[in-house]
Design a protein around this motif. Structure first.
Motif, PDB file in Angstrom:
ATOM      1  N   GLU A  33       0.831  -1.205   0.000  1.00 49.61           N
ATOM      2  CA  GLU A  33       0.000   0.000   0.000  1.00 49.61           C
ATOM      3  C   GLU A  33       0.870   1.262   0.000  1.00 49.61           C
ATOM      4  O   GLU A  33       0.590   2.215  -0.727  1.00 49.61           O
ATOM      5  CB  GLU A  33      -0.941  -0.001   1.209  1.00 49.61           C
ATOM      6  N   LEU A  34       1.935   1.261   0.791  1.00 54.21           N
ATOM      7  CA  LEU A  34       2.852   2.401   0.804  1.00 54.21           C
ATOM      8  C   LEU A  34       3.520   2.571  -0.557  1.00 54.21           C
ATOM      9  O   LEU A  34       3.670   3.691  -1.046  1.00 54.21           O
ATOM     10  CB  LEU A  34       3.912   2.223   1.893  1.00 54.21           C
ATOM     11  N   LEU A  35       3.914   1.476  -1.162  1.00 53.42           N
ATOM     12  CA  LEU A  35       4.531   1.531  -2.486  1.00 53.42           C
ATOM     13  C   LEU A  35       3.548   2.082  -3.508  1.00 53.42           C
ATOM     14  O   LEU A  35       3.913   2.930  -4.331  1.00 53.42           O
ATOM     15  CB  LEU A  35       5.004   0.140  -2.907  1.00 53.42           C
ATOM     16  N   ASN A  36       2.303   1.644  -3.448  1.00 53.90           N
ATOM     17  CA  ASN A  36       1.283   2.155  -4.366  1.00 53.90           C
ATOM     18  C   ASN A  36       1.055   3.645  -4.163  1.00 53.90           C
ATOM     19  O   ASN A  36       0.902   4.392  -5.132  1.00 53.90           O
ATOM     20  CB  ASN A  36      -0.030   1.397  -4.179  1.00 53.90           C
ATOM     21  N   GLN A  37       1.042   4.094  -2.908  1.00 50.38           N
ATOM     22  CA  GLN A  37       0.866   5.518  -2.624  1.00 50.38           C
ATOM     23  C   GLN A  37       2.046   6.323  -3.152  1.00 50.38           C
ATOM     24  O   GLN A  37       1.869   7.402  -3.716  1.00 50.38           O
ATOM     25  CB  GLN A  37       0.703   5.752  -1.128  1.00 50.38           C
ATOM     26  N   GLN A  38       3.258   5.817  -2.958  1.00 44.42           N
ATOM     27  CA  GLN A  38       4.441   6.520  -3.450  1.00 44.42           C
ATOM     28  C   GLN A  38       4.408   6.625  -4.967  1.00 44.42           C
ATOM     29  O   GLN A  38       4.729   7.675  -5.526  1.00 44.42           O
ATOM     30  CB  GLN A  38       5.720   5.796  -3.022  1.00 44.42           C
ATOM     31  N   MET A  39       4.027   5.565  -5.639  1.00 39.93           N
ATOM     32  CA  MET A  39       3.999   5.575  -7.095  1.00 39.93           C
ATOM     33  C   MET A  39       2.913   6.523  -7.606  1.00 39.93           C
ATOM     34  O   MET A  39       3.079   7.155  -8.644  1.00 39.93           O
ATOM     35  CB  MET A  39       3.792   4.159  -7.631  1.00 39.93           C
ATOM     36  N   ALA A  40       1.810   6.640  -6.858  1.00 41.64           N
ATOM     37  CA  ALA A  40       0.732   7.541  -7.266  1.00 41.64           C
ATOM     38  C   ALA A  40       1.153   9.003  -7.127  1.00 41.64           C
ATOM     39  O   ALA A  40       0.744   9.848  -7.920  1.00 41.64           O
ATOM     40  CB  ALA A  40      -0.515   7.274  -6.428  1.00 41.64           C
ATOM     41  N   HIS A  41       2.001   9.289  -6.139  1.00 40.91           N
ATOM     42  CA  HIS A  41       2.427  10.662  -5.888  1.00 40.91           C
ATOM     43  C   HIS A  41       3.735  11.018  -6.585  1.00 40.91           C
ATOM     44  O   HIS A  41       4.114  12.182  -6.624  1.00 40.91           O
ATOM     45  CB  HIS A  41       2.570  10.914  -4.394  1.00 40.91           C
ATOM     46  N   THR A  42       4.430  10.045  -7.112  1.00 36.89           N
ATOM     47  CA  THR A  42       5.708  10.275  -7.770  1.00 36.89           C
ATOM     48  C   THR A  42       5.650   9.673  -9.167  1.00 36.89           C
ATOM     49  O   THR A  42       6.027   8.530  -9.371  1.00 36.89           O
ATOM     50  CB  THR A  42       6.859   9.611  -6.981  1.00 36.89           C
ATOM     51  N   PRO A  43       5.177  10.435 -10.139  1.00 38.66           N
ATOM     52  CA  PRO A  43       5.113   9.886 -11.502  1.00 38.66           C
ATOM     53  C   PRO A  43       6.516   9.645 -12.049  1.00 38.66           C
ATOM     54  O   PRO A  43       7.487  10.294 -11.658  1.00 38.66           O
ATOM     55  CB  PRO A  43       4.396  10.972 -12.287  1.00 38.66           C
ATOM     56  N   GLN A  44       6.600   8.708 -12.926  1.00 35.57           N
ATOM     57  CA  GLN A  44       7.877   8.411 -13.566  1.00 35.57           C
ATOM     58  C   GLN A  44       8.240   9.561 -14.490  1.00 35.57           C
ATOM     59  O   GLN A  44       7.438   9.968 -15.326  1.00 35.57           O
ATOM     60  CB  GLN A  44       7.784   7.107 -14.375  1.00 35.57           C
ATOM     61  N   LEU A  45       9.433  10.067 -14.324  1.00 35.46           N
ATOM     62  CA  LEU A  45       9.905  11.151 -15.169  1.00 35.46           C
ATOM     63  C   LEU A  45      10.664  10.558 -16.339  1.00 35.46           C
ATOM     64  O   LEU A  45      11.632   9.834 -16.166  1.00 35.46           O
ATOM     65  CB  LEU A  45      10.797  12.096 -14.363  1.00 35.46           C
TER      66      LEU A  45
END
Length: 66
Positions: A33-45
């Motif tokens: 869940e933390l990983l999913n939240q981080q990925m949602a808030h940090t788009p791949q540049l």
């Protein structure tokens, strides 16, 4: 109540194993869940231009002399 001491110990051992498995599953779910939240808030540049990659650039006419 009719179990022998060995059977009672075995039941307790099995309960402890089940508790550890459950705790580990909850831990893994929290991590995911933390990983999913981080990925949602940090788009791949992605700074690479897909249409004009370095391999496609022709530098044959380029010169440093003016």
């Amino acid at each position: 109540m009719s179990f022998s001491e060995l059977q009672k110990q075995d039941v307790i051992r099995l309960c402890l194993q089940r508790k550890k498995r459950r705790q580990f599953a909850l831990h893994k779910a929290r991590q995911q869940e933390l990983l999913n939240q981080q990925m949602a808030h940090t788009p791949q540049l992605d700074f690479e231009d897909k249409q004009n990659s370095v391999d496609d650039v022709d530098l044959a006419d380029f010169s440093l002399d003016d």
